[in-house]
Design an enzyme around this catalytic site. Sequence first.
Site, short mmCIF file in Angstrom:
data_model
loop_
_atom_site.label_atom_id
_atom_site.label_comp_id
_atom_site.label_asym_id
_atom_site.label_seq_id
_atom_site.Cartn_x
_atom_site.Cartn_y
_atom_site.Cartn_z
N TRP A 162 -2.25 -9.28 -8.46
CA TRP A 162 -3.50 -8.77 -9.06
C TRP A 162 -4.38 -9.93 -9.47
O TRP A 162 -3.89 -11.07 -9.58
CB TRP A 162 -3.18 -7.89 -10.29
CG TRP A 162 -4.23 -6.82 -10.50
CD1 TRP A 162 -5.20 -6.80 -11.46
CD2 TRP A 162 -4.44 -5.66 -9.69
NE1 TRP A 162 -5.99 -5.68 -11.29
CE2 TRP A 162 -5.55 -4.98 -10.22
CE3 TRP A 162 -3.80 -5.14 -8.56
CZ2 TRP A 162 -6.03 -3.79 -9.65
CZ3 TRP A 162 -4.27 -3.97 -8.00
CH2 TRP A 162 -5.39 -3.31 -8.56
N ASP A 168 -13.34 -11.75 -13.40
CA ASP A 168 -14.44 -10.99 -14.00
C ASP A 168 -14.04 -9.53 -14.18
O ASP A 168 -12.96 -9.11 -13.77
CB ASP A 168 -15.70 -11.11 -13.13
CG ASP A 168 -15.57 -10.34 -11.82
OD1 ASP A 168 -14.48 -10.37 -11.20
OD2 ASP A 168 -16.54 -9.70 -11.40
N GLU A 217 -12.63 -7.76 -11.33
CA GLU A 217 -11.30 -8.21 -10.90
C GLU A 217 -11.33 -9.00 -9.60
O GLU A 217 -10.37 -8.99 -8.85
CB GLU A 217 -10.35 -7.00 -10.75
CG GLU A 217 -10.53 -5.94 -11.81
CD GLU A 217 -9.42 -4.91 -11.85
OE1 GLU A 217 -9.49 -3.96 -11.05
OE2 GLU A 217 -8.48 -5.06 -12.65
N GLU A 218 -12.44 -9.67 -9.33
CA GLU A 218 -12.59 -10.34 -8.03
C GLU A 218 -12.88 -11.83 -8.13
O GLU A 218 -12.39 -12.60 -7.31
CB GLU A 218 -13.75 -9.67 -7.24
CG GLU A 218 -13.45 -8.23 -6.90
CD GLU A 218 -14.67 -7.48 -6.36
OE1 GLU A 218 -14.46 -6.45 -5.71
OE2 GLU A 218 -15.80 -7.91 -6.60
N GLU A 248 -15.80 7.55 -9.46
CA GLU A 248 -16.21 6.17 -9.70
C GLU A 248 -17.56 5.89 -9.03
O GLU A 248 -18.45 5.26 -9.59
CB GLU A 248 -15.14 5.22 -9.15
CG GLU A 248 -15.42 3.75 -9.31
CD GLU A 248 -14.32 2.91 -8.66
OE1 GLU A 248 -14.30 2.83 -7.40
OE2 GLU A 248 -13.47 2.36 -9.40
C1 NOJ Z 1 -12.05 -1.34 -10.60
C2 NOJ Z 1 -13.11 -1.88 -11.50
O1 NOJ Z 1 -13.78 -2.95 -10.86
C3 NOJ Z 1 -12.52 -2.37 -12.81
O2 NOJ Z 1 -13.53 -2.82 -13.66
C4 NOJ Z 1 -11.75 -1.26 -13.47
O3 NOJ Z 1 -11.09 -1.78 -14.61
C5 NOJ Z 1 -10.72 -0.66 -12.54
N1 NOJ Z 1 -11.31 -0.31 -11.27
C6 NOJ Z 1 -10.10 0.60 -13.15
O4 NOJ Z 1 -11.08 1.54 -13.42
#
Ligand code: NOJ
Length: 574
Positions: free
Chosen positions: A141, A197, A200-201, A425
């Site tokens: 991750w 960030d 998550e990237e 989402e």
């Molecule tokens: C992907 C999002 O980019 C992230 O901000 C979020 O925490 C997770 N999905 C879970 O919702």
Amino acid sequence: MWRSLRFASTLGLCASAFGQSSTVDSYISTESPIAKAGVLANIGSSGVESSGAYPGVVIASPSTTDPDYLYTWVRDSSLVFKMLIDQYTSGQDTTLRGHINDFIAAEANIQQVPNPSGTISTGGLGEPKFNINETAFTGAWGRPQRDGPALRSTAMITYATWLIANKNETYVTDSLWPIIKLDLDYIMNNWNETTFDLWEEVDSSSFFTSAVQHRALRQGSALATAIGQSSVVNGYNTQANNILCFLQSFWNPSPGFMTANTGGGRSGRDANTVLTSIHVFDVEAGCDGVTFQPCSDVALSNLKVYVDSFREIYGINAGIRADQAVATGRYPEDVYQGGNPWYLASFAVAEQLYDALIVWSNEGLLTVTDVSFPFFQQFDASIKPGTYSSLTPTYSTLTTAIKNFADGFIATAAKYTPSGGGLAEQYTRSDGTPTSAFDLTWSYASALTAFNARAGKTSASWGAAGLSVSPACSTSKASTVPVIFNVNATTVVGQNIYLTGSVGALTDWSTTNAILMSSADYPTWSTAVTLPANTQIQYKYIIVNNGDITWESDPNNEFTTSMSGITTLNDVWR
Ligand code: NOJ
Ligand code: NOJ
């Protein structure tokens, strides 16, 4: 004939603004209970969508495939509970106390769980997500993500502050403070380290992360003072001052936006920054730019640059006038799950504008500066920089138009909300069909906070009023400086210009990770990068066409970065 036509079109305009406002009113009245139920359904163990989740554990979404979101993220959970704690402490919903206690117990346990980021004392607090039975998630991750402890402590401090005002200081000191202090100490000791960030990237420094860390330390130091834990106060304040200083370095004066991350090789336009503005909003702090308040000139300029970056790229935005709301997403280069518009991004834009309207109304005036001029000019082509009291026609024109503009973002989300009211989402860029994770808890929470802001409701202050960057800031932040690269290059369809160079921030001469430049001002290609100060740098532009790379001719471009301040390089491709 001319008269009647003009009359008709004026009527049409009024009718459409009025029509939108009543559409938004009715959307909010049907969507609010659905969103609230959607949030509660995703909280263990009683939530109807969250079987298997321990008490107080927030699942991101019940979706188990494409994507699998049946986990708990510290970020999502903390933002959701901040919203619930605000509702509870403001008296909007007095039934939530059991959930809040469950959340505190769950997070206190999660803090202690050894995980791939470390143990409680070696960095484990930066772990972004856990299994819903509070065990560690051990797969690969993007970790650590250092916004989690900040958002979690902010939620808990908000509750603690209310408890103190309501005569429950003992519980705060004995039970809550030790949990909060773990997160605050982590921030104090690690804020200067790189982080993934919020998406998550990107592994670098991130505006949202730093901004919410700053807020948490300020609130934490005030709470510590209130309960006599004075030994931590100096340390928290010192690092809060340092973060506030660092935050200023994300600003790009031209065209006026906050670059979301110091790394990542993107244009830097990102919902990261709009989310920052709403999550650091303090109704007592006026339109202060240093803390990026929603009505500050920097935050309004940033909002426009962010919104405009989606006008051309989503099919559903085609034909929408440049001064009207459009669907927006995380960032224009996004490809994740289709890289579509996100509901929470649309709601965030609306919320920032509603927050701004609240402050202008409180202050009885609104100021247009050189920085916010392009934002305001969307609503009044003849506007001039200056301060407009609420008694002036200009104030009315602008605030009415901005309220309509804000409502337009809610109306956009409404248009693409399915009839049952479920919020996924994303909604697709081509036709607005809901997609990716369904019943995303964060989507519901973001709708509820935007609706509250539209109704004029604000959260408790956190101490942003009167903050300023220290005089020493310009020298201490000189470790990095923003540099804007512009290159004039004529290209053909399919070709993109990238930037690469001799330091990490320029991807160490990588061609595969080189920084994609924006062609928004074609034939000028642009990008902003944060570089080490006072450092000799070599760089080149490259053209990439279907994986074929064409380098600029030798020698490498070369310059030495400044000690501080922004540098703009205007190059011509060679
Ligand atoms: C992907 C999002 O980019 C992230 O901000 C979020 O925490 C997770 N999905 C879970 O919702
Ligand atoms: C390899 C490229 O071929 C060259 O053009 C470039 O200048 C260097 N990398 C960096 O020194």
